[in-house]
Write a protein that holds these residues in place. Sequence first.
Motif, PDB file in Angstrom:
ATOM      1  N   GLU A   2     -11.311 -31.915  10.283  1.00 51.12           N
ATOM      2  CA  GLU A   2     -11.728 -31.345  11.562  1.00 51.12           C
ATOM      3  C   GLU A   2     -10.522 -30.807  12.333  1.00 51.12           C
ATOM      4  O   GLU A   2     -10.589 -29.723  12.938  1.00 51.12           O
ATOM      5  CB  GLU A   2     -12.451 -32.414  12.390  1.00 51.12           C
ATOM      6  N   TYR A   3      -9.434 -31.555  12.323  1.00 47.38           N
ATOM      7  CA  TYR A   3      -8.219 -31.072  12.982  1.00 47.38           C
ATOM      8  C   TYR A   3      -7.698 -29.791  12.325  1.00 47.38           C
ATOM      9  O   TYR A   3      -7.239 -28.865  13.013  1.00 47.38           O
ATOM     10  CB  TYR A   3      -7.138 -32.150  12.944  1.00 47.38           C
ATOM     11  N   LEU A   4      -7.777 -29.739  11.010  1.00 50.81           N
ATOM     12  CA  LEU A   4      -7.314 -28.535  10.308  1.00 50.81           C
ATOM     13  C   LEU A   4      -8.184 -27.337  10.665  1.00 50.81           C
ATOM     14  O   LEU A   4      -7.678 -26.210  10.808  1.00 50.81           O
ATOM     15  CB  LEU A   4      -7.324 -28.774   8.792  1.00 50.81           C
ATOM     16  N   SER A   5      -9.475 -27.558  10.825  1.00 46.59           N
ATOM     17  CA  SER A   5     -10.362 -26.467  11.237  1.00 46.59           C
ATOM     18  C   SER A   5     -10.015 -25.994  12.643  1.00 46.59           C
ATOM     19  O   SER A   5     -10.051 -24.789  12.937  1.00 46.59           O
ATOM     20  CB  SER A   5     -11.825 -26.929  11.184  1.00 46.59           C
ATOM     21  N   MET A  63      -7.028 -26.108  13.943  1.00 42.68           N
ATOM     22  CA  MET A  63      -5.785 -25.355  13.797  1.00 42.68           C
ATOM     23  C   MET A  63      -6.066 -23.939  13.305  1.00 42.68           C
ATOM     24  O   MET A  63      -5.431 -22.979  13.751  1.00 42.68           O
ATOM     25  CB  MET A  63      -4.845 -26.085  12.832  1.00 42.68           C
ATOM     26  N   GLN A  64      -7.020 -23.805  12.372  1.00 49.95           N
ATOM     27  CA  GLN A  64      -7.393 -22.466  11.901  1.00 49.95           C
ATOM     28  C   GLN A  64      -7.976 -21.635  13.041  1.00 49.95           C
ATOM     29  O   GLN A  64      -7.674 -20.438  13.173  1.00 49.95           O
ATOM     30  CB  GLN A  64      -8.405 -22.577  10.760  1.00 49.95           C
ATOM     31  N   LYS A  65      -8.790 -22.277  13.873  1.00 46.90           N
ATOM     32  CA  LYS A  65      -9.381 -21.566  15.005  1.00 46.90           C
ATOM     33  C   LYS A  65      -8.298 -21.120  15.983  1.00 46.90           C
ATOM     34  O   LYS A  65      -8.315 -19.991  16.496  1.00 46.90           O
ATOM     35  CB  LYS A  65     -10.396 -22.470  15.706  1.00 46.90           C
ATOM     36  N   HIS A  66      -7.322 -21.992  16.215  1.00 45.41           N
ATOM     37  CA  HIS A  66      -6.214 -21.645  17.110  1.00 45.41           C
ATOM     38  C   HIS A  66      -5.426 -20.467  16.557  1.00 45.41           C
ATOM     39  O   HIS A  66      -5.024 -19.562  17.310  1.00 45.41           O
ATOM     40  CB  HIS A  66      -5.301 -22.861  17.292  1.00 45.41           C
ATOM     41  N   GLN A  67      -5.193 -20.443  15.249  1.00 45.90           N
ATOM     42  CA  GLN A  67      -4.463 -19.333  14.644  1.00 45.90           C
ATOM     43  C   GLN A  67      -5.215 -18.018  14.812  1.00 45.90           C
ATOM     44  O   GLN A  67      -4.606 -16.974  15.083  1.00 45.90           O
ATOM     45  CB  GLN A  67      -4.213 -19.631  13.162  1.00 45.90           C
ATOM     46  N   GLN A  68      -6.520 -18.058  14.653  1.00 51.78           N
ATOM     47  CA  GLN A  68      -7.303 -16.834  14.810  1.00 51.78           C
ATOM     48  C   GLN A  68      -7.288 -16.346  16.261  1.00 51.78           C
ATOM     49  O   GLN A  68      -7.275 -15.141  16.519  1.00 51.78           O
ATOM     50  CB  GLN A  68      -8.753 -17.080  14.362  1.00 51.78           C
ATOM     51  N   GLU A  69      -7.269 -17.284  17.201  1.00 53.52           N
ATOM     52  CA  GLU A  69      -7.293 -16.904  18.617  1.00 53.52           C
ATOM     53  C   GLU A  69      -5.946 -16.374  19.085  1.00 53.52           C
ATOM     54  O   GLU A  69      -5.881 -15.444  19.892  1.00 53.52           O
ATOM     55  CB  GLU A  69      -7.693 -18.115  19.468  1.00 53.52           C
ATOM     56  N   GLN A  70      -4.863 -16.954  18.601  1.00 51.41           N
ATOM     57  CA  GLN A  70      -3.543 -16.623  19.120  1.00 51.41           C
ATOM     58  C   GLN A  70      -2.723 -15.728  18.187  1.00 51.41           C
ATOM     59  O   GLN A  70      -1.686 -15.216  18.599  1.00 51.41           O
ATOM     60  CB  GLN A  70      -2.751 -17.921  19.383  1.00 51.41           C
ATOM     61  N   GLY A  71      -3.184 -15.543  16.950  1.00 47.77           N
ATOM     62  CA  GLY A  71      -2.389 -14.772  15.989  1.00 47.77           C
ATOM     63  C   GLY A  71      -2.371 -13.281  16.251  1.00 47.77           C
ATOM     64  O   GLY A  71      -1.441 -12.579  15.837  1.00 47.77           O
ATOM     65  N   ALA A  72      -3.414 -12.796  16.923  1.00 48.52           N
ATOM     66  CA  ALA A  72      -3.509 -11.370  17.294  1.00 48.52           C
ATOM     67  C   ALA A  72      -3.264 -10.468  16.077  1.00 48.52           C
ATOM     68  O   ALA A  72      -3.777 -10.720  14.987  1.00 48.52           O
ATOM     69  CB  ALA A  72      -2.540 -11.047  18.430  1.00 48.52           C
ATOM     70  N   ARG A  73      -2.463  -9.428  16.246  1.00 51.94           N
ATOM     71  CA  ARG A  73      -2.263  -8.442  15.188  1.00 51.94           C
ATOM     72  C   ARG A  73      -1.342  -8.934  14.067  1.00 51.94           C
ATOM     73  O   ARG A  73      -1.184  -8.257  13.057  1.00 51.94           O
ATOM     74  CB  ARG A  73      -1.702  -7.150  15.778  1.00 51.94           C
ATOM     75  N   HIS A 117      -7.372 -27.510   1.992  1.00 48.72           N
ATOM     76  CA  HIS A 117      -7.715 -27.052   3.336  1.00 48.72           C
ATOM     77  C   HIS A 117      -6.437 -26.792   4.136  1.00 48.72           C
ATOM     78  O   HIS A 117      -6.324 -25.786   4.845  1.00 48.72           O
ATOM     79  CB  HIS A 117      -8.591 -28.105   4.034  1.00 48.72           C
ATOM     80  N   PHE A 118      -5.477 -27.706   4.008  1.00 46.92           N
ATOM     81  CA  PHE A 118      -4.184 -27.500   4.667  1.00 46.92           C
ATOM     82  C   PHE A 118      -3.508 -26.236   4.129  1.00 46.92           C
ATOM     83  O   PHE A 118      -2.877 -25.485   4.883  1.00 46.92           O
ATOM     84  CB  PHE A 118      -3.290 -28.720   4.426  1.00 46.92           C
ATOM     85  N   GLY A 119      -3.657 -25.995   2.831  1.00 45.97           N
ATOM     86  CA  GLY A 119      -3.048 -24.820   2.211  1.00 45.97           C
ATOM     87  C   GLY A 119      -3.651 -23.507   2.668  1.00 45.97           C
ATOM     88  O   GLY A 119      -3.025 -22.452   2.513  1.00 45.97           O
ATOM     89  N   GLN A 120      -4.867 -23.564   3.265  1.00 50.69           N
ATOM     90  CA  GLN A 120      -5.498 -22.342   3.749  1.00 50.69           C
ATOM     91  C   GLN A 120      -4.993 -21.927   5.134  1.00 50.69           C
ATOM     92  O   GLN A 120      -5.270 -20.811   5.583  1.00 50.69           O
ATOM     93  CB  GLN A 120      -7.017 -22.528   3.800  1.00 50.69           C
ATOM     94  N   LEU A 121      -4.263 -22.828   5.809  1.00 50.70           N
ATOM     95  CA  LEU A 121      -3.660 -22.441   7.080  1.00 50.70           C
ATOM     96  C   LEU A 121      -2.650 -21.321   6.844  1.00 50.70           C
ATOM     97  O   LEU A 121      -2.135 -21.146   5.738  1.00 50.70           O
ATOM     98  CB  LEU A 121      -2.944 -23.643   7.711  1.00 50.70           C
TER      99      LEU A 121
END
Length: 747
Positions: A444-447, A449-459, A262-266
Amino acid sequence: MLKKSLTLLYIVVVAVMAIATFVEHATGTRLYDAWWFTALWALLAAVAIVYFLKRRVRRLSVVALHLSFVLILLGALLTHLTARSGAIHLRAGDATSQYATIDGRLHPLPFSLRLDSFVVRYHEGTTTAADYESHLSLTDDEGTRPLVVSMNQIGTSHSVRLYQSSFDDDGRGTVLSVNRDPWGIPVTYAGYALLFISLVWMLIDPRGQYRQVLRAVRTANGEQSGSRLAKALVLFIFLSPLTSHFSPLNAAPVLPKETADHFGQLLMLYNGRICPVETYALDFTKKLYGKRHYGDLTACQVLTGFIFYGDEWSEEPILRLKSGELKDARQLPDYCTVNHFFRPGVGYVLGPYVQEYYQGGQHDGFHKQVAKVDDQLMMVMDLRQGTPLKLFPYTPTGGATRWYSPTERIDTLLVPAEQRQYISEIFTLLYQEVLQGNFGQVDEYLSLMQKHQQEQGARSLPSARVLWAERVYNAVPFATILFMLNLTMGFLALAFFIWIAVSQRKAAGWIARLMYAVCCLSFAALTFCEALRWTISGNIPMSNGYETMLLMAWFILLITLLLYRRFRILLCFGFLLSGFFLLVSHISQMDPQIGRLMPVLRSPLLTLHVSIIMMSFALLSLTFICGLTALVLHLSTPRSPLSVRSTTSLALLSRVFLYPALTTLGLGIFIGAIWANISWGTYWSWDPKEVWALITFMVYAVAVHERSFPLFRRPLAYHLYVTLAFLTILMTYFGVNYFLGGMHSYA
């Protein structure tokens, strides 16, 4: 006498070019700039023209081919005598109507230039440059107009060409290369055009030598030829080296596989691009341990082990040491712990030697191995400090995305307080839950973090297709599997052909079809691997040594499948050669990492240049295998009728490869010259790779001049020559990369 003089001059020119590459590497002296070097080429051209006219060659394809070389040399001479080049340095807002040559003299331009701005274009979310652009205003008698000069986009006006060369550190100034060559370039390009036409013409000319070779192939009995070639084979026995088997202690604590995966999917910023953490974990584990896993532990478990259980993992014998002077002098085991190199009261035991290597210039074998081990240790130290873990993107409104690590100092003016707090505290929360064994909460924390990446990663975020491709590529070690498969099938095919020849039995059709099917499967798998790398990087995979080894294997398999029905023995050769190149990519120092291309390499001409050169090397590799097989057969049964017939058949097969190999090599070299001229204003800079590619072309070209050198009509002499000529390919590819260096050096 004329022929001997021409031969001697040819040998001298080739030898001088080869020696000059080593002289320049050792002393920095460029022999190519000496007047006598130019005179030597001029003398060779003059004698060659006289010899050619004396022989009264009337075949137009041959005349056109040799005339093209004369035009190219004439263009080079005109460039040497009449061209001018220099540089312009401009700061934002500055204007000039002059340029400076290398000797510091100023020369006028037929226009004036003003730098409006200099812009570095970055790949989204990274600090990796995608392009460098100088936005200029050009003023002449017709007025003022905008002009943009960037990598692979030159500016041209009044026969003056402008190239993006470099820029000032503060990003407010640019350096442009200036080239003015009104006479040399047209003549040279005319020579290139004639060369391209004549090289292809050489292959399709009905009365040409290559068509004669093909007619000889068609008239030969396929079954008898196949039998002779099968009898020509000798079984090469490779003793597998004894490998030391090491069982990891696995004493250090680890995350559960599911949590580590799961960490590796970040996603993270790594190697100039946004990719899964899993990619970094695989590279980290391979650099430390030499494998994609550590015992039963995955790469993601190893990485997270060092992140969350750093003290325990520093006691794990995971640091692989190759044989070398450091290992021998200190009697070190094959696998060391990180703490082995840190002693109480002493500190970092390699520290003094590292300082001697980088500051004292001591680069002997001992210090080189010290530097390699230091790189491994520093990678661990950086990870424990969190430096490489750029997992947290932030995109301001209307701004560019930037990725941060948890321990990085963040500009308070760029990132809001709540974002800074999240970035700095999330790993503390993760660490606390890991120590308590609350892996459900960790997930749950890793999930989050994934949500944060999708929100802030943009293009900057890669697409779902790219992520799928990278995960598949990470899951399957294509090069490892295919080199074992192809080498195994190569030896089996070799044994099969020998068994048929010795037993005088009819070939079992189903066995041949099965081997052909496996070859198709191997080609499909390698094609899929190349497609995945292409999808991940966004560029055709041919930008480094690892990728060109894969491309070489791909071309060999393609040639094998295309010509298999005419030359059955190619199945054996194709498996062995492709397996060898895949093995080299697997065990050598080549770097399989996928990264961004430098801006100058982002040109469609790079694709043509490299792919055509690799096709040529693949074909020439097949001539080497033919020659080596014939020579081994001759040494084992020197006077047998079988040996004579087989070496003749192998020479015929070799020539089928040689002519298109020379065509593709010539095309590749001079397409590269055009690319260089477009990119940085000079089509030939006497770089070691350029020189050795030209040497390779000149050496192999001798073998097709059977009328001038009747010796090559004798199969054994021909085989010996092309076998030795293969050394020039090894020098061009490996020697330049690892010993001579230069602009074309990559590994």
